[in-house]
Enzyme design. Structure first.
Site, short mmCIF file in Angstrom:
data_model
loop_
_atom_site.label_atom_id
_atom_site.label_comp_id
_atom_site.label_asym_id
_atom_site.label_seq_id
_atom_site.Cartn_x
_atom_site.Cartn_y
_atom_site.Cartn_z
N GLU A 1 67.67 -0.13 8.60
CA GLU A 1 68.62 -0.45 9.67
C GLU A 1 69.80 0.50 9.48
OE1 GLU A 1 68.31 -2.70 12.11
OE2 GLU A 1 66.44 -3.62 11.48
N CYS B 1 77.84 -0.86 13.24
CA CYS B 1 76.75 0.08 13.47
C CYS B 1 76.45 0.24 14.96
CB CYS B 1 75.50 -0.39 12.75
SG CYS B 1 75.03 -2.07 13.17
P1 NAD Z 1 75.99 3.10 2.78
O1 NAD Z 1 74.72 3.77 3.18
O2 NAD Z 1 77.04 3.93 2.13
O3 NAD Z 1 75.69 1.90 1.76
C1 NAD Z 1 74.73 0.90 2.02
C2 NAD Z 1 74.15 0.38 0.73
O4 NAD Z 1 73.55 1.44 0.01
C3 NAD Z 1 75.21 -0.24 -0.20
O5 NAD Z 1 74.69 -1.46 -0.71
C4 NAD Z 1 75.38 0.79 -1.30
O6 NAD Z 1 75.66 0.22 -2.56
C5 NAD Z 1 74.02 1.50 -1.34
N1 NAD Z 1 74.12 2.90 -1.73
C6 NAD Z 1 75.14 3.76 -1.44
N2 NAD Z 1 74.86 5.00 -1.95
C7 NAD Z 1 73.65 4.89 -2.56
C8 NAD Z 1 72.82 5.81 -3.28
N3 NAD Z 1 73.17 7.08 -3.46
N4 NAD Z 1 71.64 5.35 -3.76
C9 NAD Z 1 71.25 4.08 -3.57
N5 NAD Z 1 72.01 3.16 -2.92
C10 NAD Z 1 73.19 3.56 -2.43
O7 NAD Z 1 76.54 2.38 4.10
P2 NAD Z 1 77.89 1.56 4.32
O8 NAD Z 1 79.08 2.46 4.20
O9 NAD Z 1 77.88 0.32 3.51
O10 NAD Z 1 77.72 1.12 5.84
C11 NAD Z 1 78.00 1.99 6.91
C12 NAD Z 1 76.74 2.58 7.51
O11 NAD Z 1 75.76 1.59 7.67
C13 NAD Z 1 76.97 3.14 8.90
O12 NAD Z 1 76.22 4.31 9.06
C14 NAD Z 1 76.46 2.05 9.82
O13 NAD Z 1 76.08 2.50 11.08
C15 NAD Z 1 75.30 1.54 9.03
N6 NAD Z 1 75.04 0.15 9.37
C16 NAD Z 1 73.89 -0.15 10.03
C17 NAD Z 1 73.64 -1.45 10.42
C18 NAD Z 1 72.38 -1.83 11.16
O14 NAD Z 1 72.12 -3.03 11.26
N7 NAD Z 1 71.60 -0.92 11.68
C19 NAD Z 1 74.56 -2.45 10.15
C20 NAD Z 1 75.73 -2.10 9.47
C21 NAD Z 1 75.95 -0.80 9.08
#
Ligand code: NAD
Length: 454
Positions: A209, A243
């Site tokens: 997602e 998102c």
């Molecule tokens: P992110 O990708 O930075 O982090 C998401 C998760 O991934 C966190 O739990 C984090 O700890 C983990 N993570 C971060 N870096 C990692 C790595 N190198 N290796 C493994 N895990 C890692 O996203 P965010 O800043 O928490 O959220 C914002 C993004 O998420 C935006 O792009 C937004 O559009 C998207 N988002 C999508 C939805 C959806 O339902 N489609 C909902 C909310 C947010």
């Protein structure tokens, strides 16, 4: 307990069938409901401490949505679990077919920070109703919510069934190395690729997602006051850190000036009591994101808005005069800045949109069914609304998910059950009759019969 031991414990519990029976699933769903309902205030206040989400928004988008989805699952689970009879086939006559819904096993749910309760518990509802054991990894960028979820889940559930692992990159990498049966990830497209790569090493299926640049299109015939009100509602909720927030507005040039005027009126009305971060308006989550958004703001042509306060991590909802090549149009904004672009013809608008990565959402303001059908056929996007923004997420009957760069797979309501279940097809055949012509030795006569019959 180490992460490895936790997964082994959950896998053993799954093998013993601890989470499989209908009554058990129902019991866990009810327990989850109780956990959220009994701790509504603590959850909303943890989210508020993390990044100042107002109580009303936290209740409606993080508590109510979860409770509602649990109720949908409780009401329908028995029916969803029933094996579905398939149609019969001449080639297998006489026989009957059934599609069973099997649990996946032990699943991992990784959440994003912006809806810390919703984005971990909504997938979890599907994991439970699908009959799985689950590990949740909330985002470290919402530490108060993450700690509270860990505490509550620890109190309400045995960790062989459900557990929270807190942490950032290192802990997530360790989790990704475990032999889960499914990984459900919510977050950025960048990290989505890391997750999918790790999952590929063990052939673990994923649901991703992700995000993207979701357009809000306003056509000539649109009701402009309503369009402005609903677009800014979607853009100011959670200070645009959603998102599915409208990322930019694409407005027909004939109604551009009117849209600008209506936008001023709408924001004046929404925030007539002023922007009070934590009460009427959400903060930007941290200084990295504040500085990123401030940088975009400083390199843009502001139509109105543009106020910031570093101390309270406040960024005012801001309308920006933009063109397609501007920096602000290159990446998902994830904040309260709304670039305004114009178009002359629907064809020009659609071809611009198809040149971009597939967005998670698309919003189209028009009553014109030709334009509606044209956009639905031409522009790929995850899901969206006609004459509204964001509300498609509030209908549990609509599967929610992305396409291409905005993700794969979907959930909410019944779709969550489907995502966390595996279809297992079983054909049942009586022992009699057993015509010999499918068995060797093969000869010309058998082939002739086969061709005649089928
Ligand atoms: P992110 O990708 O930075 O982090 C998401 C998760 O991934 C966190 O739990 C984090 O700890 C983990 N993570 C971060 N870096 C990692 C790595 N190198 N290796 C493994 N895990 C890692 O996203 P965010 O800043 O928490 O959220 C914002 C993004 O998420 C935006 O792009 C937004 O559009 C998207 N988002 C999508 C939805 C959806 O339902 N489609 C909902 C909310 C947010």
């Amino acid at each position: 307990m180490t992460i490895k031991d936790l997964i082994e414990t959950q896998k053993a519990a799954f093998r013993e069938g601890v989470t499989r029976p209908y009554e058990k699933r129902l019991n866990y769903l009810r327990r989850l409901r109780e956990m959220v309902a009994d701790n509504e205030e603590e959850l909303c206040s943890a989210i508020n401490r993390d990044f100042g989400k107002p109580y009303f928004e936290a209740y409606t988008s993080e508590i109510y949505t979860v409770l509602h989805d649990i109720d949908v699952h409780i009401k329908n689970l028995r029916g969803w679990m029933k094996p579905e009879p398939s149609g019969s086939s001449v080639a297998t006559f006489p026989s009957s077919g059934l599609v069973h819904k099997q649990p996946l096993g032990t699943v991992l749910v990784i959440g994003a920070w912006n809806y810390p309760v919703n984005l971990t518990l909504m997938p979890l509802i599907g994991a439970i109703s699908g009959g799985n054991t689950a590990v949740l990894k909330p985002s470290e960028l919402a530490p108060e919510s993450s700690a509270l979820l860990a505490d509550l889940i620890g109190k309400y559930f045995e960790n062989q069934v459900l557990a929270v692992v807190e942490g950032a990159v290192e802990e997530t990498q360790e989790l990704l190395a475990q032999p889960f049966n499914h990984i459900f990830f919510t977050g950025s497209t960048r990290v989505g690729k890391i997750v999918m790569k790790a999952a590929a090493e063990q052939l673990i299926p994923v649901t991703l997602e992700l995000g993207g640049k979701s357009p809000a299109i306003v056509h000539t015939d649109a009701d402009i006051p309503t369009a402005a009100r609903r677009i800014w509602w979607g853009k100011t909720m959670n200070a645009g850190q959603i998102c599915v927030a409208p990322d930019f507005a694409l407005v027909h040039e004939e109604v551009r000036d009117q849209f600008i005027e209506e936008s001023k009126t709408v924001l004046g009305d929404f925030f007539r009591d002023d922007y009070i971060t934590g009460k009427t308006y959400t903060k930007i989550v941290n200084y990295d994101h504040f500085n990123r958004l401030n940088g975009l703001l400083n390199s843009s042509n502001v139509i109105f808005g543009g106020m910031v306060n570093e101390e309270t991590r406040f960024i005012e909802p801001t309308l920006i005069d933009a063109s397609w090549d501007d920096e602000i149009m290159q990446e998902e904004i994830f904040g309260p800045l709304l670039p305004l672009l114009s178009y002359r013809t629907a064809g020009e608008m659609a071809s611009r949109l198809t040149e971009m990565s597939e967005p998670l959402a698309l919003y189209l303001f028009t009553e014109d069914s030709d334009i509606q059908n044209f956009i639905l056929e031409k522009v790929p996007f995850g899901g969206g609304c006609i004459n509204d923004t964001i509300s498609h997420l509030a209908n549990a009957n609509l599967p929610f998910g992305g396409v291409g760069q905005s993700g794969m797979g979907s959930y909410h309501g019944k779709q969550s059950f489907e995502t966390f279940s595996r279809k297992q097809s079983v054909l049942r055949k009586p022992v009699w009759p057993d015509p010999g012509f499918r068995y060797p030795p093969y000869d010309e006569a058998k082939l002739k019969w086969f061709k005649k019959l089928f």
